[in-house]
Design a protein around this motif. Sequence first.
Motif, PDB file in Angstrom:
ATOM      1  N   VAL A  19       0.897  -1.353   0.032  1.00  0.00           N
ATOM      2  CA  VAL A  19       0.109   0.029   0.031  1.00  0.00           C
ATOM      3  C   VAL A  19       0.943   1.433   0.182  1.00  0.00           C
ATOM      4  O   VAL A  19       1.828   1.234   0.887  1.00  0.00           O
ATOM      5  N   ARG A  41      -5.576   6.642   5.539  1.00  0.00           N
ATOM      6  CA  ARG A  41      -4.854   5.410   6.716  1.00  0.00           C
ATOM      7  C   ARG A  41      -4.656   4.257   6.085  1.00  0.00           C
ATOM      8  O   ARG A  41      -5.616   3.869   5.426  1.00  0.00           O
ATOM      9  N   TRP A  42      -3.762   3.500   6.429  1.00  0.00           N
ATOM     10  CA  TRP A  42      -3.590   1.798   5.974  1.00  0.00           C
ATOM     11  C   TRP A  42      -3.043   1.190   6.818  1.00  0.00           C
ATOM     12  O   TRP A  42      -2.276   1.793   7.881  1.00  0.00           O
ATOM     13  N   GLN A  43      -3.346  -0.265   6.955  1.00  0.00           N
ATOM     14  CA  GLN A  43      -2.405  -1.130   7.565  1.00  0.00           C
ATOM     15  C   GLN A  43      -2.204  -2.400   6.750  1.00  0.00           C
ATOM     16  O   GLN A  43      -2.833  -2.902   5.798  1.00  0.00           O
ATOM     17  N   GLU A  44      -0.688  -2.774   6.650  1.00  0.00           N
ATOM     18  CA  GLU A  44      -0.394  -3.974   5.797  1.00  0.00           C
ATOM     19  C   GLU A  44       0.081  -5.021   6.931  1.00  0.00           C
ATOM     20  O   GLU A  44       0.677  -4.868   8.069  1.00  0.00           O
ATOM     21  N   ALA A  49      -3.772  -6.373   3.326  1.00  0.00           N
ATOM     22  CA  ALA A  49      -3.994  -5.063   3.318  1.00  0.00           C
ATOM     23  C   ALA A  49      -4.967  -4.151   3.729  1.00  0.00           C
ATOM     24  O   ALA A  49      -6.295  -4.732   3.111  1.00  0.00           O
ATOM     25  N   ILE A  50      -5.179  -3.145   4.296  1.00  0.00           N
ATOM     26  CA  ILE A  50      -6.353  -2.448   4.500  1.00  0.00           C
ATOM     27  C   ILE A  50      -6.016  -1.012   4.190  1.00  0.00           C
ATOM     28  O   ILE A  50      -5.181  -0.484   4.706  1.00  0.00           O
ATOM     29  N   LEU A  51      -6.793  -0.491   3.452  1.00  0.00           N
ATOM     30  CA  LEU A  51      -6.922   1.292   3.013  1.00  0.00           C
ATOM     31  C   LEU A  51      -8.122   1.830   3.147  1.00  0.00           C
ATOM     32  O   LEU A  51      -9.113   1.190   2.859  1.00  0.00           O
ATOM     33  N   VAL A  77     -10.018   1.048   9.602  1.00  0.00           N
ATOM     34  CA  VAL A  77      -9.036   0.345   9.611  1.00  0.00           C
ATOM     35  C   VAL A  77      -8.889  -0.813  10.889  1.00  0.00           C
ATOM     36  O   VAL A  77      -8.645  -2.031  10.681  1.00  0.00           O
ATOM     37  N   ALA A 144     -13.397   2.281   1.937  1.00  0.00           N
ATOM     38  CA  ALA A 144     -12.324   1.272   2.663  1.00  0.00           C
ATOM     39  C   ALA A 144     -12.217   0.015   1.738  1.00  0.00           C
ATOM     40  O   ALA A 144     -13.123  -0.605   1.267  1.00  0.00           O
ATOM     41  N   GLY A 272      -5.190   6.434  -2.352  1.00  0.00           N
ATOM     42  CA  GLY A 272      -4.369   5.294  -1.864  1.00  0.00           C
ATOM     43  C   GLY A 272      -4.362   4.297  -2.999  1.00  0.00           C
ATOM     44  O   GLY A 272      -5.316   4.078  -3.646  1.00  0.00           O
ATOM     45  N   ILE A 274      -3.466  -0.014  -3.675  1.00  0.00           N
ATOM     46  CA  ILE A 274      -3.112  -1.309  -3.054  1.00  0.00           C
ATOM     47  C   ILE A 274      -2.740  -1.762  -4.463  1.00  0.00           C
ATOM     48  O   ILE A 274      -3.209  -2.384  -5.248  1.00  0.00           O
TER      49      ILE A 274
END
Length: 284
Positions: A19, A41-44, A49-51, A77, A144, A272, A274
Motif C-alpha cells: 500500500v 490511513r492504511w495497515q499492511e 492490506a487495509i486502506l 482500519v 475502505a 491510496g 493497493i
Amino acid sequence: MNEERKGPMSPKSATVWRVIGASVVGAIHKRMGKPGQDALRWQEGKDFAILAVADGHGSERSPHSAVGASIAVEVAVQLLSEFWNGALSSSAPLSALKRYAEDQLPQAIVRKWAEEVKAKHAALSDVIPGQEEILLQYGSTLLATLATSKFLLFIQLGDGDILTVRDDGIIKRPIPKDTRLFANETTSLCMPYAWREMEVAFWTGSEELPSLILLSTDGYANSFASEQDFLRAGPDYLALIRKHGLEYVAAHLEEWLAEASIHGSGDDITVGLIYRDVIDEEAK
C-alpha cells in the motif's frame, strides 16, 4: 450493491498486498487559508492490506469534519483488521464472512464512528447539543478496502471512487457510482441510519483478483476532463509501478496530486493504491 466473484487459488504462488498513498490540501483551500478535510490511513500485514480514505464535508454546518474524517479512517482500519483477525481465528466459511460484512459491518463502523465523535466532542467542548447535531459537525464520507489472499472487501459511503485494474487492463468499479450524488450532495456517516446507505462488495477467488486497487476522494476524479480520462489513471499507475517500482510512485504521488488539484478541481485530493505482488513460493 453486493457482488461476489469466484475462482480457484493457485497453490504455487502467494499474494502480497502493498500500500502507498498521499493526501494534499486543495489549491483553492490553500489560497483561502483553509485546512484540508481529507484523511488517509492504511495497515499492511503478511497476507492482507487495509486502506481507507475519507472526505470531511468542510461546510459551515460541519466545522469539525476534518476530525470526523480522521476518526472515520481510524475506525475503518481498526474494525476491518479485527474482522480479518476474526476470520483467521474462526476459520469461518467465506459465505459467513460475506453475510457479516454485508449485514453487520456497516452498523459496527457507523456506531463506532459515532461513539468516537461524541467522545471527541465532549473533550473539546463544554456545549453538548443533541446527537444528530454533534454528528453533523463531524460529517464525512468513507471508502475502505480489505485485500486478503482469500477475498476482497470493498466499502463505500458517500462520493469518491474505488477502481480495480486487472493485468489485462480491464477497469472495474466494485461498487457502482451512486447516481443520486451530484454537485456537493453526498451520503455521510453523520446521517441517521447511515449504515443503510453504506455499499458493500465482497469478492472471492484469484482469477478476478486485480493487480491494482485505487481509492480516491472526489477531488481527484473532478480534476479530470472526463470520466474516461479518470479511469485511465488506474492503468497508468499500474504501468508506472511496474516500470519504476512502487517506491518511485510513492515518492512522487503527493507532487502529482498537488498538480492535479491546481490544474483541476482545486479541491483536496487523497489517493491510496493497493498493489498486488505475486511471489512464487517454489522459487524461495
